[in-house]
Write a protein that holds these residues in place. Structure first.
Motif, PDB file in Angstrom:
ATOM      1  N   UNK A  95      -5.057  -2.246  11.865  1.00 42.07           N
ATOM      2  CA  UNK A  95      -4.499  -3.138  12.875  1.00 42.07           C
ATOM      3  C   UNK A  95      -3.098  -2.669  13.219  1.00 42.07           C
ATOM      4  N   UNK A  96      -2.637  -3.094  14.372  1.00 42.85           N
ATOM      5  CA  UNK A  96      -1.351  -2.602  14.855  1.00 42.85           C
ATOM      6  C   UNK A  96      -0.192  -3.077  13.983  1.00 42.85           C
ATOM      7  N   UNK A  97       0.582  -2.134  13.536  1.00 38.09           N
ATOM      8  CA  UNK A  97       1.779  -2.442  12.750  1.00 38.09           C
ATOM      9  C   UNK A  97       2.725  -1.289  13.044  1.00 38.09           C
ATOM     10  N   UNK A  98       3.647  -1.501  13.922  1.00 40.28           N
ATOM     11  CA  UNK A  98       4.457  -0.390  14.417  1.00 40.28           C
ATOM     12  C   UNK A  98       5.112   0.381  13.281  1.00 40.28           C
ATOM     13  N   UNK A  99       5.097   1.691  13.432  1.00 36.56           N
ATOM     14  CA  UNK A  99       5.584   2.564  12.371  1.00 36.56           C
ATOM     15  C   UNK A  99       6.974   2.162  11.887  1.00 36.56           C
ATOM     16  N   UNK A 100       7.815   1.739  12.809  1.00 35.49           N
ATOM     17  CA  UNK A 100       9.185   1.396  12.432  1.00 35.49           C
ATOM     18  C   UNK A 100       9.215   0.134  11.558  1.00 35.49           C
ATOM     19  N   UNK A 101       8.427  -0.841  11.938  1.00 33.96           N
ATOM     20  CA  UNK A 101       8.373  -2.077  11.155  1.00 33.96           C
ATOM     21  C   UNK A 101       7.718  -1.810   9.811  1.00 33.96           C
ATOM     22  N   UNK A 102       6.721  -0.948   9.853  1.00 29.93           N
ATOM     23  CA  UNK A 102       5.991  -0.661   8.637  1.00 29.93           C
ATOM     24  C   UNK A 102       6.918   0.008   7.630  1.00 29.93           C
ATOM     25  N   UNK A 103       7.735   0.912   8.122  1.00 29.38           N
ATOM     26  CA  UNK A 103       8.658   1.587   7.225  1.00 29.38           C
ATOM     27  C   UNK A 103       9.662   0.585   6.664  1.00 29.38           C
ATOM     28  N   UNK A 104      10.182  -0.268   7.561  1.00 26.89           N
ATOM     29  CA  UNK A 104      11.143  -1.274   7.103  1.00 26.89           C
ATOM     30  C   UNK A 104      10.519  -2.141   6.021  1.00 26.89           C
ATOM     31  N   UNK A 105       9.281  -2.480   6.260  1.00 28.98           N
ATOM     32  CA  UNK A 105       8.589  -3.368   5.330  1.00 28.98           C
ATOM     33  C   UNK A 105       8.386  -2.704   3.981  1.00 28.98           C
ATOM     34  N   UNK A 106       7.898  -1.474   4.030  1.00 25.23           N
ATOM     35  CA  UNK A 106       7.589  -0.805   2.772  1.00 25.23           C
ATOM     36  C   UNK A 106       8.836  -0.399   2.000  1.00 25.23           C
ATOM     37  N   UNK A 107       9.835   0.046   2.732  1.00 23.42           N
ATOM     38  CA  UNK A 107      10.981   0.616   2.029  1.00 23.42           C
ATOM     39  C   UNK A 107      12.025  -0.431   1.672  1.00 23.42           C
TER      40      UNK A 107
END
Lengths: 589, 500
Positions: A362-374
């Motif tokens: 599902x859509x999860x913008x790369x930038x948000x995803x990085x913020x979330x994970x890191x």
């Protein structure tokens, strides 16, 4: 080295000058009288409008005394004296010239920059400009402003503004700036409110710096970022790359929107009264990526990593994104139709379903995803659950539960936690326990697709003051200013070490000027290295060094740019010569 | 005269000279699409000059209205089509044998010329330029959508835009990011071509997080290529218009064209609300505001009630409301008294220090000294996103469903209209929703004012052609219709361009 009496001498000279060059300024200042703190844009010194202000003249009275007291902690006189010494000896004018001149490749870049000063009398002066560091220092010593703001680079020197028609004076460039203010976090802070801060809530700023620094560097490719403590309760960021400075207003707005979290309307509208909640960045209704974004497990890191694994099968999906999302969501719902128990045993987590190949992520913008994970993922437990204790009382958890779409689950949790409060002290759950429980329950619920992630983003994702970043002619407080209310110096923050930054222990005006006095009085310090500067004897040293590294990097970029340009020019010329030669040869034949 | 235009657009590179397997009879117009990089080198009569311009203007107006009022993309296209086919019909290349090359050539020539005339007419102020760029881009994109895929591809090739295709290796290196950004399967990703462009070229996609960006490069999938085209068109036209604006004063024109051009430009201006500051007969006094609230649009009513409730308004709200009051005819002296009495909880000194400046600022006596005009709907909707404690903004956009319902109830809207408005609001058509509200309540406002309402209601029932574009427009319309139902009162000056 100029001493105190020199300083006083310059000052007296300047006061005389003031009479002629800036008479209006002086008159205004005395009229305004004391240090009323309420509003800054009270009077601008912009022209003769005495007649207009006379309309309200009758009601002009000195401000209430407590206002004056609140403004500055040290007595005004003393504060101004210290400030003058600070400007005289410590404020890095030459470095500012190096910074804001950007190598002065473009003609008079520094001189076209707007400066504005807030004087102790609360008079606000805009559209100042200076040709050199000396000019700037001279004027600042003369005015001794309690606040210095830096504005845009204009098409002509701002001090000449009135010599042209109103439309002919326009802002051309400015650093891309960001302003994050702790007051925007008041709804999620539990420790302090309004202007106060403590180390606990400073974590929100740390998270903001970490996320934005990465996004600006990795996503947008900016290199020259200066993070600055705003002196009280926030941070500023100056993105100084040439590309950033040349961004249009639209581009700035787009970047700000990119850096703002999209929170689904369904929860924000129904739960937060008549206003959309913070940061509902998109209003056209078409951009609810977040609503459909992927559900996953944040409670342990493994899962976050697992979602990077590739799904193995595909579906034919030539449709638009929206339909994709819809389908994924629908599928998810369909799957959920199976017996709850059975489903959980068979497919414990949704990301796993995807790994098993039931469709695209599902859509999860790369930038948000990085913020979330890191960042967000790690900090949520520490900052929100542990330090803010955001599920600690009923009042607090109600706020969190309001973001849970499943209403039945909401009330069930509420009842359960309320009961638990009455049990013996050792059995009372902590915020972390409650969160774990909630996450578990949400995973079971059909309606809570990614409510958990939404909550984390809501609590922790940086909240920007959009207007400051967007408008080219917006002013922002200069680094190394002294905050008039806290006395703290607005020092740069190293984003690499932002977690260690403590806003409560930054150098203060009293501190640094005091330290300088003490150091200069010591006889062994009389002999100093030629290069030694005053700031090196104060707590400002590490901050100034960081600032200089920033400046050095800018200078290197400028050099590279110049070199590349030269090379390109040379190449072009060479090609032209070659072509001419060939032409001539053709002619001779 | 149009030959003079040639040097106005300095950056013109002739995209049409690229050879292509097309009909030579079409001359410089191998495609129905045109990027208008080259000015038209024709002689034409003044008559043609004017008709061409007006025809195109009609189409552009239709484009504007379509976006304001139509609910779905295909409805937009249908709306545009009607006007387009009537005034600026353009046949596509497939029709060349049906209607003949000469006709195609004529149509495209007209399209070309009329575009450049409007450039001349609309280059003077930033507002006009912005309007033209917006509508022209929308029109171009409409035509782009209508054209066949093969023609589109060929057109794009000929444009030679700078958008390198991302290599497979590079795409693979950011595969995970791309897939999560778009929510795509691996296979779909592998079958998609990506273009790598500076993020500045696709700001809309960036703002909506619809595109993956890395180190300042946006990875735009094939599907979003039209965005790139639209952006190229927009920036190209913006730059050309600015160049034209600089060149026009040097054009050395005789008296034939300037009047035509300025009348063309006014065609647009007449449709936005220009407050009648001078000669405004109805000066509004500070104590009359409460009596006029009935004529206020919802945004202003909301601000007014917030002001009365809190005895305070925040900065942007003060600007929005203050300028509106100025627009309805409140002079500075009255405004100062109005705000002073409205903020009754503070001392004179607080007011003088903190707020009087603001009021004078609105009237152009402080700061930049611009004589500010009241905010238009677009400005209210698009700028200064209100925070949770703010009261400004467009209620249709900012209110929750329930609050909006309450608001509509306070206006006495009937149930059917209410669902209609709620739907419009949900779809983001705030101005149309506001217009519907006006249409639905106009009758009620009369009922309060006058019992003999039937006659005026019959007049009023004619559907509004124009959408509400300005809060002051609503106010004026409301006042005028109230005055009409009270024949004894002198008619206020006709301020509704919308009624035409």
């Amino acid at each position: 080295m100029p001493n105190e009496s020199d300083l006083l001498a310059t000052l007296s000279v300047n006061t005389e000058k003031e009479g002629e060059s800036d008479g209006e300024n002086g008159a205004k200042r005395s009229a305004a009288g004391s240090l009323g703190g309420a509003s800054k844009r009270l009077r601008t010194i912009n022209g003769a409008h005495e007649t207009d202000s006379e309309v309200m003249q009758g009601s002009l009275a000195p401000p209430a005394p407590e206002q004056v007291m609140k403004t500055i902690s040290v007595s005004d006189e003393q504060f101004l004296t210290l400030l003058r010494i600070f400007y005289q000896k410590l404020f890095p004018f030459a470095d500012f010239y190096r910074w804001l001149g950007y190598g002065n490749i473009d003609n008079a870049y520094f001189a076209k920059r707007e400066w504005s000063f807030t004087l102790a009398s609360d008079v606000y002066i805009r559209f100042q400009s200076f040709a050199s560091a000396e000019d700037l220092k001279h004027e600042i010593l003369r005015m001794c402003p309690v606040k210095i703001d830096i504005g845009a680079v204009y098409n002509l020197q701002p001090k000449d503004k009135k010599t042209v028609l109103p439309g002919a004076f326009t802002a051309r460039e400015r650093e891309l700036v960001f302003d994050i203010d702790m007051t925007d976090y008041d709804d999620v802070r539990t420790c302090c409110s309004a202007a106060e801060i403590c180390l606990k809530c400073w974590d929100f700023m740390t998270v903001a710096i970490k996320i934005l620094d990465r996004a600006l560097r990795d996503d947008f490719g900016f290199q020259h970022l200066l993070w600055v403590y705003s002196g009280r309760r926030g941070v500023h960021c100056w993105v100084s790359d040439e590309r950033a400075r040349k961004l249009s207003v639209e581009a700035r707005a787009s970047i700000v929107q990119f850096l703002s979290v999209v929170v689904s309307d369904s929860t924000s509208k129904s739960n937060s009264g008549n206003r959309n909640n913070y940061h509902v960045a998109h209003d056209d209704g078409s951009d609810d990526d977040f609503v459909h974004a992927m559900a996953e497990d944040s409670a342990d890191e493994r899962d976050a990593n697992r979602q990077t694994m590739e799904p193995t099968s595909d579906e034919d999906d030539d449709d638009e994104d929206e339909e994709d999302e819809y389908r994924t969501k629908k599928e998810r719902l369909d799957n959920d139709d199976s017996d709850d128990e059975h489903r959980r045993r068979k497919k414990p987590r949704r990301p796993n379903q995807r790994e098993l190949g039931e469709g695209p992520p599902a859509v999860f913008h790369a930038s948000l995803r990085r913020a979330y994970q890191k960042v967000l993922h790690k900090h949520f437990t520490k900052t929100v659950l542990h330090e803010m204790d955001s599920l600690g009382t009923r009042e607090r958890w109600t706020k969190v539960l309001a973001f849970v779409p499943d209403i039945e689950l909401r009330s069930r949790m509420d009842a359960q936690w309320k009961n638990n409060l009455e049990s013996s002290p050792e059995e009372v759950m902590s915020s972390i326990d409650r969160w774990k429980m909630l996450v578990k329950e949400m995973r079971r619920s059909r309606q809570c697709g990614n409510a958990m992630r939404d909550i984390i983003f809501r609590y922790l994702y940086p909240r920007l003051d959009a207007n400051v970043s967007i408008g080219l002619n917006h002013l922002l407080k200069s680094p190394f200013c002294v905050h008039p209310k806290t006395g703290r110096v607005c020092v740069p923050i190293d984003p690499q070490k932002c977690a260690e930054f403590n806003p409560l222990t930054v150098p203060t005006l009293e501190g640094v000027v005091g330290a300088l006095n003490v150091a200069n009085r010591r006889p062994e310090n009389d002999v100093r290295d030629e290069d030694e500067e005053d700031f090196e004897r104060t707590a400002l040293k590490p901050y100034m060094e960081h600032f200089r590294i920033f400046l050095k990097q800018i200078a290197e970029s400028t050099k590279t740019r110049l070199r590349l340009e030269q090379e390109a020019n040379a190449k072009q010329q060479q090609m032209r010569r070659q072509a001419e030669k060939e032409n001539r040869r053709d002619l001779t034949f | 005269m149009l030959k003079q235009n040639r040097h106005l657009t300095a950056s013109a590179t002739n995209a049409h000279e690229v050879t292509r397997h097309n009909d030579p009879r079409l001359g410089p117009y191998p495609s129905s699409l045109n990027f208008y990089t080259v000015p038209p080198p024709y002689e034409l009569t003044l008559m043609e000059f004017e008709t061409y311009a007006l025809d195109r203007l009609r189409v552009l107006k239709a484009v504007e209205t379509a976006f304001l009022r139509a609910k779905k993309p295909d409805a937009v296209d249908r709306f545009i089509q009607t006007a387009h086919d009537e005034h600026m019909h353009l046949n596509r290349n497939v029709r060349i044998n049906g209607v003949g090359a000469a006709k195609l050539y004529q149509e495209r020539r007209k399209d070309h010329i009329s575009h450049f005339i409007l450039r001349l007419a609309y280059c003077r102020t930033p507002d006009l330029r912005r309007w033209l760029v917006k509508q022209e881009t929308a029109l171009f994109m409409y035509r782009f959508r209508q054209e066949e895929k093969a023609e589109r591809t060929r057109f794009i090739q000929d444009l030679n835009l700078d958008m390198p295709v991302v290599s497979n290796a590079e795409r693979a290196s950011v595969a995970t990011e791309l897939r999560f950004t778009h929510g795509w399967s691996r296979e779909r990703l592998e079958n998609t071509t990506f273009y790598r462009v500076p993020f500045e070229n696709v700001l809309r996609l960036v703002a909506r997080q619809k595109v993956f960006v890395k180190h300042g490069w946006a990875y735009v999938p094939e599907r979003d290529q039209p965005v790139l085209i639209a952006n190229a068109f927009r920036s190209q036209l913006t730059a050309a218009l600015e160049a034209t604006a600089k060149a026009v004063p040097r054009m050395d024109e005789d008296d034939r064209l300037i009047p035509v051009l300025s009348s063309i430009a006014k065609q647009y201006l007449s449709n936005t609300y220009a407050p009648a500051t001078e000669g405004h007969k109805d000066r509004v006094k500070h104590n009359e505001v409460d009596g006029l609230v009935g004529h206020f649009p919802p945004c202003m009513r909301n601000l007014h009630s917030a002001l009365r409730r809190d005895a305070h308004l925040k900065h942007v709200a003060r600007l929005q409301f203050g300028l509106f009051l100025k627009g309805i005819g409140m002079p500075l002296e009255e405004a100062l008294i109005f705000w002073r009495t409205a903020f009754h909880r503070m001392t004179d000194d607080q007011f003088t220090k903190g707020y009087a400046y603001n009021v004078r600022y609105n009237y152009g006596l402080e700061g930049k000294r611009t004589n500010y005009t009241p905010y238009s709907c677009i400005k209210i909707i698009t700028s200064n996103q209100p925070g949770p404690t703010d009261n400004h903004g467009c209620p249709f956009k900012e209110f929750s469903k329930n609050d909006l319902k309450l608001l509509m109830k306070s206006y006495g809207v009937e149930e059917t209209a209410m669902t209609d408005i709620a739907k419009l609001t949900k779809d983001g058509h705030y101005q149309v929703a506001c217009t519907r509200l006006y249409e639905a309540t106009r009758g009620n406002a009369h009922r309060l004012a006058n019992a003999s309402l039937e006659k005026s209601k019959a007049e009023a029932n004619a559907p509004l052609v124009q959408t509400v574009e300005h809060p002051n427009q609503w106010f004026d319309m409301s006042r005028i219709s109230a005055a009409q139902s009270q024949p004894s009162r002198t008619k206020p000056k006709n301020l509704t361009p919308a009624a035409k």
